[in-house]
Motif scaffolding. Structure first.
Motif, PDB file in Angstrom:
ATOM      1  N   ASP A 227       0.821  -1.220   0.000  1.00 23.74           N
ATOM      2  CA  ASP A 227       0.000   0.000   0.000  1.00 23.74           C
ATOM      3  C   ASP A 227       0.851   1.265   0.000  1.00 23.74           C
ATOM      4  O   ASP A 227       0.388   2.337  -0.400  1.00 23.74           O
ATOM      5  CB  ASP A 227      -0.936   0.012   1.215  1.00 23.74           C
ATOM      6  N   LEU A 228       2.089   1.140   0.436  1.00 27.88           N
ATOM      7  CA  LEU A 228       2.982   2.299   0.502  1.00 27.88           C
ATOM      8  C   LEU A 228       4.007   2.296  -0.628  1.00 27.88           C
ATOM      9  O   LEU A 228       5.054   2.943  -0.524  1.00 27.88           O
ATOM     10  CB  LEU A 228       3.712   2.318   1.852  1.00 27.88           C
ATOM     11  N   THR A 231       5.743   5.628  -1.958  1.00 28.17           N
ATOM     12  CA  THR A 231       6.728   6.192  -1.024  1.00 28.17           C
ATOM     13  C   THR A 231       7.972   5.320  -0.957  1.00 28.17           C
ATOM     14  O   THR A 231       9.113   5.817  -0.972  1.00 28.17           O
ATOM     15  CB  THR A 231       6.113   6.323   0.385  1.00 28.17           C
ATOM     16  N   THR A 232       7.765   4.011  -0.878  1.00 24.97           N
ATOM     17  CA  THR A 232       8.887   3.075  -0.768  1.00 24.97           C
ATOM     18  C   THR A 232       9.810   3.174  -1.971  1.00 24.97           C
ATOM     19  O   THR A 232      11.039   3.263  -1.843  1.00 24.97           O
ATOM     20  CB  THR A 232       8.368   1.629  -0.617  1.00 24.97           C
TER      21      THR A 232
END
Length: 448
Positions: A227-228, A231-232
């Motif tokens: 879900d991230l 950003t990752t």
């Protein structure tokens, strides 16, 4: 990801799988570790490793192998005991240094790996691909060739939606992974631990850094929340990554040239009779594995009989459903289910665990990673046994055949979260296995 390269003259050829413990050192000095990681550090503004004599010779040699200019016969089983020891030590030292630094990647080619038969994962692959192609016009994204005509992935719709994607959306095949692993700067694995093992199977020699998103059941090897992912990935590409080098094993199937002769003794043959000019076995296929090599009874209704050797010594005869030879990474997989020990992946060891042994005294053993193990089927065994490598490539071992297992020259680079890399493994076993989870003991309330 990393390779330890030896001069051609440093290959001490010997018995087909036996390591001489007192072999003399070759006259030529072994090259220092030349690896893909070093080239990344030198090339992409990362922090240099102190005292590393970095060059591109390793990559040049690897490219020659890719182009078929060098025979791919430099297996670990052909190295002397001293060379295997040096190689294992070199990889461990490199792993320690890599765990303390951040590698800056100059990303151009991104490899996406997911189960091509799972609708949810195909949708995630499409989503990630679109995001990458939109984020940077220099990115080329490789997805599995089976998705080219997949209705859910809808490659043509993606290209129609944004014509600038044309020429940057590409499709990988198993052949491309095997022959040109340096094509890819990073692998994004979408799925569970099985997807990470699939990445290890695809890249049998040099492995690009693998960043694994957790979309499976447990997830010992999948460190990042999908879900991230924006950003990752932004942080990984812009700020750099930290890599954990995981030990892999090299396993070679050795076929007996006399397997119809039931009067032969496998122990006597491997320890005593085999000589430089009288090979009793010949190699048939080599696999680099991340979790474990399993030799078991397969479809046979009776237990297996397996001879176990370590270097030039016969350890024991195993009568069991099978035997599991595990890496530290694989200690939480089949090894754990068979009763083996949990083992931190930084430990330089080989774990040997019997599967339903026909004796109460066969306890799991832990051996140094400088040993070459051999597990074979005796000539007088009632049935064949079967060998599997990370659960794949299952092959029959007929009486007289064996598998040789040693530390691989090609470790597996797993990308770690930057904010919790030091406690990553403990987090994994606590989260997935509920390790040592119990109610806290109540304190005494003193009577006054």
């Amino acid at each position: 990801m990393a390779q330890v390269v030896f001069e051609n003259e440093a290959i001490h050829r010997r018995k087909s799988s036996l390591i001489p413990s007192t072999a003399p050192r070759p006259d030529n000095v072994r090259r220092k570790t030349q690896c893909f990681v070093h080239s990344l550090l030198e090339k992409h503004d990362g922090m240099l490793i102190k005292d590393s004599n970095t060059s591109y010779d390793g990559l040049v040699q690897e490219r020659k192998v890719d182009n078929g200019q060098i025979e791919q016969s430099h297996h670990s089983r052909l190295l002397t005991k001293k060379q295997i020891s040096d190689m294992a030590f070199g990889i461990r030292e490199l792993a320690k240094k890599l765990a303390q630094i951040r590698i800056r990647l100059n990303v151009h080619n991104v490899f996406i790996l997911a189960k091509a038969h799972d609708e949810t994962l195909i949708s995630h692959t499409r989503e990630t691909t679109e995001w990458l192609l939109t984020k940077n016009s220099n990115y080329r994204v490789y997805v599995e060739s089976t998705l080219e005509n997949n209705k859910i992935f809808n490659a043509e719709g993606l290209l129609t939606m944004n014509p600038s994607f044309r020429g940057r959306l590409k499709f990988w095949t198993n052949k491309l992974c095997a022959e040109k692993p340096q094509t890819f700067d990073i692998v994004l694995a979408l799925g569970g631990d099985g997807t990470v093992l699939y990445a290890s199977w695809l890249f049998q020699r040099v492995v690009p850094p693998v960043l694994a998103f957790s979309l499976g059941s447990l997830g010992f090897l999948t460190k990042f929340d999908y879900d991230l992912y924006p950003t990752t990935l932004s942080r990984a590409f812009d700020e750099g990554i930290t890599v954990s080098l995981r030990l892999r094993f090299e396993a070679t199937i050795m076929r007996s040239q006399n397997n119809r002769n039931t009067t032969l003794d496998l122990v006597e043959e491997l320890i005593g009779e085999e000589s430089e000019d009288n090979h009793t076995h010949k190699p048939e296929g080599t696999h680099n594995i991340l979790n474990e090599v399993v030799v078991d009874r397969g479809p046979n209704p009776t237990m297996s009989s397996i001879e176990l050797f370590g270097d030039d010594e016969h350890f024991t005869t195993v009568q069991a459903d099978g035997i599991c030879v595990s890496t530290p990474t694989g200690s939480t997989a089949y090894n754990l289910a068979a009763g083996g020990a949990l083992c931190h992946p930084d430990n330089p060891v080989i774990l040997v665990t019997a599967i339903c042994a026909h004796t109460l005294s066969f306890r799991p053993i832990i051996l140094p990673d400088t040993i070459v193990l051999r597990a074979g089927v005796p000539y007088d065994a009632r049935t064949s046994s079967w060998a599997s490598f990370d659960g794949r490539e299952r092959v029959e071992l007929r009486p007289g055949d064996y598998v040789t297992i040693s530390a691989s020259r090609f470790p597996f680079p797993s990308v770690l979260p930057l904010d919790r890399r030091s406690k990553d493994w403990i987090d994994s076993i606590s989260r997935t296995l509920q390790w040592n989870s119990r109610q806290r003991q109540k304190s005494f309330k003193e009577w006054s």
